[in-house]
Write a protein that holds these residues in place. Structure first.
Motif, PDB file in Angstrom:
ATOM      1  N   GLY A 173       0.763  -1.244   0.000  1.00 39.09           N
ATOM      2  CA  GLY A 173       0.000   0.000   0.000  1.00 39.09           C
ATOM      3  C   GLY A 173       0.791   1.291   0.000  1.00 39.09           C
ATOM      4  O   GLY A 173       0.207   2.376  -0.019  1.00 39.09           O
ATOM      5  N   HIS A 174       2.118   1.217   0.020  1.00 40.27           N
ATOM      6  CA  HIS A 174       2.921   2.442   0.008  1.00 40.27           C
ATOM      7  C   HIS A 174       2.985   3.000  -1.415  1.00 40.27           C
ATOM      8  O   HIS A 174       3.264   2.255  -2.358  1.00 40.27           O
ATOM      9  N   ILE A 226      15.139  11.323   8.283  1.00 41.30           N
ATOM     10  CA  ILE A 226      13.748  10.897   8.471  1.00 41.30           C
ATOM     11  C   ILE A 226      12.807  12.087   8.291  1.00 41.30           C
ATOM     12  O   ILE A 226      11.776  11.999   7.616  1.00 41.30           O
ATOM     13  N   ALA A 227      13.170  13.219   8.875  1.00 43.75           N
ATOM     14  CA  ALA A 227      12.330  14.415   8.751  1.00 43.75           C
ATOM     15  C   ALA A 227      12.188  14.840   7.289  1.00 43.75           C
ATOM     16  O   ALA A 227      11.094  15.219   6.838  1.00 43.75           O
ATOM     17  N   ALA A 228      13.289  14.752   6.529  1.00 44.91           N
ATOM     18  CA  ALA A 228      13.248  15.135   5.117  1.00 44.91           C
ATOM     19  C   ALA A 228      12.336  14.209   4.321  1.00 44.91           C
ATOM     20  O   ALA A 228      11.548  14.672   3.480  1.00 44.91           O
ATOM     21  N   TRP A 229      12.431  12.903   4.579  1.00 48.71           N
ATOM     22  CA  TRP A 229      11.568  11.971   3.859  1.00 48.71           C
ATOM     23  C   TRP A 229      10.093  12.191   4.208  1.00 48.71           C
ATOM     24  O   TRP A 229       9.233  12.215   3.336  1.00 48.71           O
ATOM     25  N   ARG A 230       9.805  12.376   5.481  1.00 48.00           N
ATOM     26  CA  ARG A 230       8.411  12.541   5.890  1.00 48.00           C
ATOM     27  C   ARG A 230       7.826  13.848   5.344  1.00 48.00           C
ATOM     28  O   ARG A 230       6.620  13.920   5.065  1.00 48.00           O
ATOM     29  N   SER A 231       8.662  14.860   5.158  1.00 47.39           N
ATOM     30  CA  SER A 231       8.164  16.111   4.581  1.00 47.39           C
ATOM     31  C   SER A 231       7.744  15.939   3.123  1.00 47.39           C
ATOM     32  O   SER A 231       7.017  16.772   2.575  1.00 47.39           O
ATOM     33  N   GLN A 232       8.221  14.839   2.502  1.00 46.94           N
ATOM     34  CA  GLN A 232       7.860  14.548   1.114  1.00 46.94           C
ATOM     35  C   GLN A 232       6.869  13.390   1.020  1.00 46.94           C
ATOM     36  O   GLN A 232       6.713  12.773  -0.026  1.00 46.94           O
ATOM     37  N   SER A 233       6.193  13.107   2.147  1.00 42.57           N
ATOM     38  CA  SER A 233       5.128  12.092   2.217  1.00 42.57           C
ATOM     39  C   SER A 233       5.625  10.675   1.953  1.00 42.57           C
ATOM     40  O   SER A 233       4.862   9.812   1.514  1.00 42.57           O
ATOM     41  N   VAL A 234       6.917  10.418   2.203  1.00 43.47           N
ATOM     42  CA  VAL A 234       7.454   9.064   2.063  1.00 43.47           C
ATOM     43  C   VAL A 234       6.945   8.214   3.222  1.00 43.47           C
ATOM     44  O   VAL A 234       7.013   8.630   4.383  1.00 43.47           O
ATOM     45  N   THR A 235       6.462   6.995   2.900  1.00 41.74           N
ATOM     46  CA  THR A 235       5.967   6.091   3.946  1.00 41.74           C
ATOM     47  C   THR A 235       6.716   4.761   3.997  1.00 41.74           C
ATOM     48  O   THR A 235       6.438   3.933   4.860  1.00 41.74           O
ATOM     49  N   GLY A 236       7.638   4.548   3.059  1.00 40.70           N
ATOM     50  CA  GLY A 236       8.419   3.307   3.056  1.00 40.70           C
ATOM     51  C   GLY A 236       9.812   3.569   2.525  1.00 40.70           C
ATOM     52  O   GLY A 236       9.990   4.356   1.588  1.00 40.70           O
ATOM     53  N   ILE A 237      10.814   2.914   3.126  1.00 33.31           N
ATOM     54  CA  ILE A 237      12.214   3.134   2.762  1.00 33.31           C
ATOM     55  C   ILE A 237      12.847   1.827   2.304  1.00 33.31           C
ATOM     56  O   ILE A 237      12.779   0.804   2.995  1.00 33.31           O
ATOM     57  N   CYS A 238      13.498   1.870   1.132  1.00 31.14           N
ATOM     58  CA  CYS A 238      14.389   0.806   0.687  1.00 31.14           C
ATOM     59  C   CYS A 238      15.803   1.234   1.064  1.00 31.14           C
ATOM     60  O   CYS A 238      16.306   2.232   0.532  1.00 31.14           O
ATOM     61  N   ALA A 239      16.428   0.534   1.970  1.00 27.28           N
ATOM     62  CA  ALA A 239      17.788   0.886   2.398  1.00 27.28           C
ATOM     63  C   ALA A 239      18.802   0.054   1.628  1.00 27.28           C
ATOM     64  O   ALA A 239      18.555  -1.110   1.298  1.00 27.28           O
ATOM     65  N   PHE A 240      19.967   0.652   1.371  1.00 25.73           N
ATOM     66  CA  PHE A 240      20.994  -0.061   0.613  1.00 25.73           C
ATOM     67  C   PHE A 240      21.405  -1.349   1.311  1.00 25.73           C
ATOM     68  O   PHE A 240      21.587  -2.384   0.678  1.00 25.73           O
ATOM     69  N   ASN A 241      21.548  -1.311   2.640  1.00 24.81           N
ATOM     70  CA  ASN A 241      21.891  -2.528   3.373  1.00 24.81           C
ATOM     71  C   ASN A 241      21.287  -2.474   4.769  1.00 24.81           C
ATOM     72  O   ASN A 241      20.616  -1.508   5.144  1.00 24.81           O
ATOM     73  N   ASP A 242      21.524  -3.513   5.535  1.00 23.18           N
ATOM     74  CA  ASP A 242      20.909  -3.609   6.857  1.00 23.18           C
ATOM     75  C   ASP A 242      21.445  -2.568   7.828  1.00 23.18           C
ATOM     76  O   ASP A 242      20.705  -2.075   8.688  1.00 23.18           O
TER      77      ASP A 242
END
Length: 325
Positions: A173-174, A226-242
């Motif tokens: 749903g993201h 995190i603040a920057a992503w949330r300001s752009q309505s991001v709800t899911g993150i794909c991270a390069f690694n763990d």
């Protein structure tokens, strides 16, 4: 000062076993096509054991026509848990085929790879990143029989890693996802390929492209990211690694937020602490044991003059769903 111990030679073994040096060479180098009586072979092996004799690499190379050394070139790549596990499985699989793994960290100030390969008398040089043709030719001129770059295949699994991450988030749903890039330049090429996979899936699903930004491992920077992503309505993150995914989780905690309710997170590598994260980390895993065995088999085949199918060497990625997404 105690004088250095006398080096035991094949002549010493021959005298102890009552045979010729040639017979010792045939037995200890397992020379094919030679019919050595079982009792003679037993005497030679027992004499070598009692004298603690080891066949020198130069002698074995002369007998076999090539050395048993495989040199793995690591081009400035940080050796994290996944790389370490892969090297362990690769080395173990080579050992079952009578081959010895030597690793070399390639760096601008280090000796050239061809100098190192000549110094250790490597029969094969393996790279996780592509070799350019001048570098490959220099290695061959240095006496290397097999030059093989796992990353030389035009369709490595890196894009599929990003696809798996993005599909999982979009399936849940993201509609606005982010991509956490690593700071280390050594990871940049892999990160860009994984990001391409994420962007490809976004285009297929008709959603906005992923918002990519570099993610540090420091707590304060993670909170800002995190603040920057949330300001752009991001709800899911794909991270390069763990490691970066765990930094995302730390950034969420700094804001009093949690995964996956406020921001879903998917990592890569399934490092040992991934399942101990809070919440346990959803991640992309690789069968590194199978990958190491396949590469060892390819090296052995290549040294025998058989073809190598590069597309069969890459480890297959698999999504492990846990609590973070």
């Amino acid at each position: 000062m105690k004088p250095p111990a006398k080096r035991i030679t094949s002549a010493d073994v021959a005298r102890a076993a009552g045979v010729s040096q040639t017979t010792v060479s045939f037995v200890l180098n397992d020379k094919p096509g030679q019919r050595i009586p079982a009792d003679t072979r037993r005497r030679v092996l027992e004499a070598a054991r009692q004298l603690n004799y080891r066949v020198r690499g130069s002698a074995r190379t002369l007998a076999a026509g090539r050395s048993n050394v495989v040199l793995l070139a690591l081009s400035g790549m940080p050796i994290g848990p996944s790389v370490s596990r892969f090297i362990e499985h690769f080395g173990s699989s080579l050992a079952t085929r009578g081959l010895t793994l030597v690793t070399h960290l390639v760096a601008p100030t280090a000796r050239t790879l061809e100098d190192v390969s000549a110094a250790v008398d490597a029969s094969a040089v393996i790279g996780l990143d592509p070799f350019d043709e001048p570098a490959a030719e220099a290695l061959r001129q240095a006496g290397v029989d097999l030059v093989l770059a796992v990353g030389a295949d035009p369709s490595p699994p890196q894009m599929e890693v990003g696809r798996l991450q993005a599909r999982h988030l979009l399936d849940h749903g993201h509609r606005r996802i982010g991509y956490a890039l690593p700071e280390l330049p050594a990871f940049r090429s892999w990160a860009e390929e994984r990001l391409r996979g994420v962007l490809e899936v976004c285009a297929e699903r008709g959603v906005d492209p992923a918002v990519a930004q570099t993610m540090g491992l420091g707590g304060a920077q993670a909170a800002r990211d995190i603040a920057a992503w949330r300001s752009q309505s991001v709800t899911g993150i794909c991270a390069f690694n763990d490691e970066i995914a765990i930094a995302v989780l730390a950034g969420l905690r700094a804001h009093g937020l949690t995964a996956p309710d406020d921001l879903a997170v998917v990592g890569v590598d399934d490092i040992p602490v991934a399942r101990l994260a809070a919440p346990p980390l959803t991640t992309v895993s690789f069968d590194l044991a199978a990958a190491g065995a396949r590469l060892a088999e390819a090296v052995a085949a290549g040294l025998e003059g058989n073809g190598v199918e590069l597309s069969m060497l890459a480890p297959d990625p698999e999504l492990l769903v846990r609590g973070s997404a």
